[in-house]
Structures are given as C-alpha cells and as structure tokens.
Design an enzyme around this catalytic site. Structure first.
Site, mmCIF file in Angstrom:
data_model
loop_
_atom_site.group_PDB
_atom_site.id
_atom_site.type_symbol
_atom_site.label_atom_id
_atom_site.label_comp_id
_atom_site.label_asym_id
_atom_site.label_seq_id
_atom_site.Cartn_x
_atom_site.Cartn_y
_atom_site.Cartn_z
ATOM 1 N N ASP A 146 -4.801 -1.489 8.786
ATOM 2 C CA ASP A 146 -5.070 -2.098 7.499
ATOM 3 C C ASP A 146 -3.827 -1.928 6.612
ATOM 4 O O ASP A 146 -2.984 -1.068 6.873
ATOM 5 C CB ASP A 146 -6.292 -1.399 6.897
ATOM 6 C CG ASP A 146 -6.612 -1.864 5.501
ATOM 7 O OD1 ASP A 146 -6.624 -3.088 5.270
ATOM 8 O OD2 ASP A 146 -6.851 -1.007 4.632
ATOM 9 N N ASP B 125 -3.815 -2.231 2.562
ATOM 10 C CA ASP B 125 -4.056 -1.552 1.296
ATOM 11 C C ASP B 125 -4.779 -0.219 1.497
ATOM 12 O O ASP B 125 -5.800 -0.142 2.185
ATOM 13 C CB ASP B 125 -4.880 -2.443 0.368
ATOM 14 C CG ASP B 125 -4.112 -3.690 -0.052
ATOM 15 O OD1 ASP B 125 -2.984 -3.541 -0.547
ATOM 16 O OD2 ASP B 125 -4.634 -4.801 0.137
#
Length: 279
Positions: A75, A77
């Site tokens: 991922d 963020d």
C-alpha cells in the site's frame, strides 16, 4: 522455528528473557535493531512480553529466505508513505478534519472504501491542480526503512509494486523516484486545472487491489506463495489475502488480526529482516 525480535531498542536482558520463554538455543544479531533466536517454540508468553517491552516479534521458518519470493506489493498511504496523501490534499483546501474523519472510518473498516473515496474526493472539488504538486513536494515523506527494504528486495531478485487506493498523481511519481516495477491507483478527474471532485473509472479499493495483484501475479507466472503484501488498513485485506505472506505495518487492529506478521515499532526494513538467513 526461529523467533525474530525487532525494536528501536533491544536490550540483552530482553533477548535473554525471550530466549528463555521460547526455549531458544541461540541468539544471533541480524542488525542493531533485529535479532534471531534460533530453534524457538511459539508460546503466548512471547507475545505478552513483546507487547510490554514494545518489541516486534515473528516466528519464521528458518529455511525461508527473501530470494524465495518473486514479488513484494505494498500500500502507499500510511505504509510506504508516512502520510495519508488525500488528507494532505484536503489540508490545502482547509477541510482536512472532515476528510481525515472519513479516512479513519475506512481504515477501521466501518464504511466501504468505495463510499469513502467518493465522499472524500467530492470534498476536493474546485481545488487547483497545483495543490497536488505542493503536497508531493512539501509533505510526502517515506516511512522509515522504505528505501532500504526496496533495495534489499531488488538485490534478492524481487519485483516491486505499489497498489494504492489513492491517486496516480502520487504513485507515478513514487514509482519513478524509487524504481518500482509496477504501480496502480485511482485517477482524479481534472478540468480546467481544477479537481472536479470525481474519480475516473472504477475505484481501486479492497477488491480492486486484490484484482490488480492477481493480474501482475499471472503476468509474472508466479504463485501466491511467492508474494509478500504489506498494508495497514481494511482496504488492504483483499490484496493481503492474495499473498503467501501478509504483513500488517503499523496497522489497524483488523489488519493485525488478519496478517501473517505485524510490524508495530520498527521501520519497513523490518520486513526483509524476517527473511534474512545467517551466512
């Protein structure tokens, strides 16, 4: 099994205590923040001790090395980056509290990612495109250990990928900056140099992340067991479910409960320490 212990500060007394609790027969140094306890036995006492001592722990197969994997996907963020980019964009629009509140609901799994992104993006309507570049230039920060982790993964022959529920404006720049092999994210609609508050095409959320990972897996001709996936929020669970090893990085409880391993205290380089075998 080997027991890998990591922390910002790992004392000799902690290592001795954990070796005793796990019935390990040796202690080996991996780095200044990571140690391997050999031939250890998995007991709940280890988890309790590490929680009290603010240490990360993982029981790992001693024969598993980083080069056994072919792809590491993560991922963006609050995982690869130490920020939530959409929250920082919102701050340029003076609506960060409203957007951050929706972000938090999503991370906890209280609302769907698709609903969340639609609501948050709508709040950005009218923001000048230049604000995106300001966020990238002024606020993007890599999580500790990110570059070291990626370097070690590449040396071991792994492909690297960032899969984000955020926006391609950031993933494409991060891909170029860090040399990722693959990147996927959502596309912001921009008209007359201003955000319209809409996303172009189907939103990449929990299921979308899983689908993208499967597509790359098939393209590379590899197996699920050859993938490491790293995430922190509920929308990462689909992606993590498509990996042989899933790692919750400074994550929400729902993700920690699901993942193969959790890293709560050290940086992203802690991921590669799990699969570092002695010479």
């Amino acid at each position: 099994m080997n027991l890998v212990i990591q922390g910002l500060e790992v004392s000799n007394s902690d290592l001795r205590a954990l070796a005793k609790l796990s019935h390990a027969d040796g202690i080996e140094r991996i780095t200044g923040q990571a140690f391997r306890l050999t031939n250890a036995t998995d007991t709940t006492d280890v988890a309790d001790y590490c929680a009290e001592a603010t240490l990360d722990f993982a029981f790992v197969n001693p024969d598993r090395k980083l080069s056994d994997f072919r792809l590491i996907a993560m991922d963006m963020d609050s995982t690869l980056l130490a920020i939530e980019s959409i929250d920082e964009i919102a701050d340029m629009h003076n609506i960060k509290p409203q957007v951050a509140a929706i972000t938090l609901q999503t991370m906890r799994g209280e609302i769907s990612f698709e609903e969340s992104l639609t609501r948050r993006t709508a709040l950005l309507q009218g923001l000048p495109q230049e604000a995106l570049q300001r966020v990238y230039d002024e606020r993007v920060r890599l999580s500790p250990g990110a570059e070291k982790m990626l370097q070690q993964a590449k040396i071991a022959g792994l492909k690297t990928m960032v899969i984000s529920g955020g926006f391609t404006f950031f993933t494409e720049r991060i891909k170029a900056r860090l040399g990722f092999d693959y990147a996927a994210a959502n596309v912001l609609e921009i008209e007359n140099n201003r955000l319209t508050g809409k996303v172009i095409g189907k939103i990449i959320g929990r299921e979308g992340k899983a689908q993208v990972l499967k597509q790359v897996r098939d393209e590379l001709g590899i197996q699920r067991e050859q993938i490491i996936a790293i995430g922190d929020g509920a929308n990462d669970l689909g992606m993590m479910g498509e990996a042989g090893i899933s790692i919750a990085y400074h994550a929400k409880p729902i993700v920690k409960d699901y993942a193969t391993y959790s890293i709560n205290h050290v940086g992203l380089d802690g991921v590669t320490n799990l699969f570092s075998r002695p010479d």
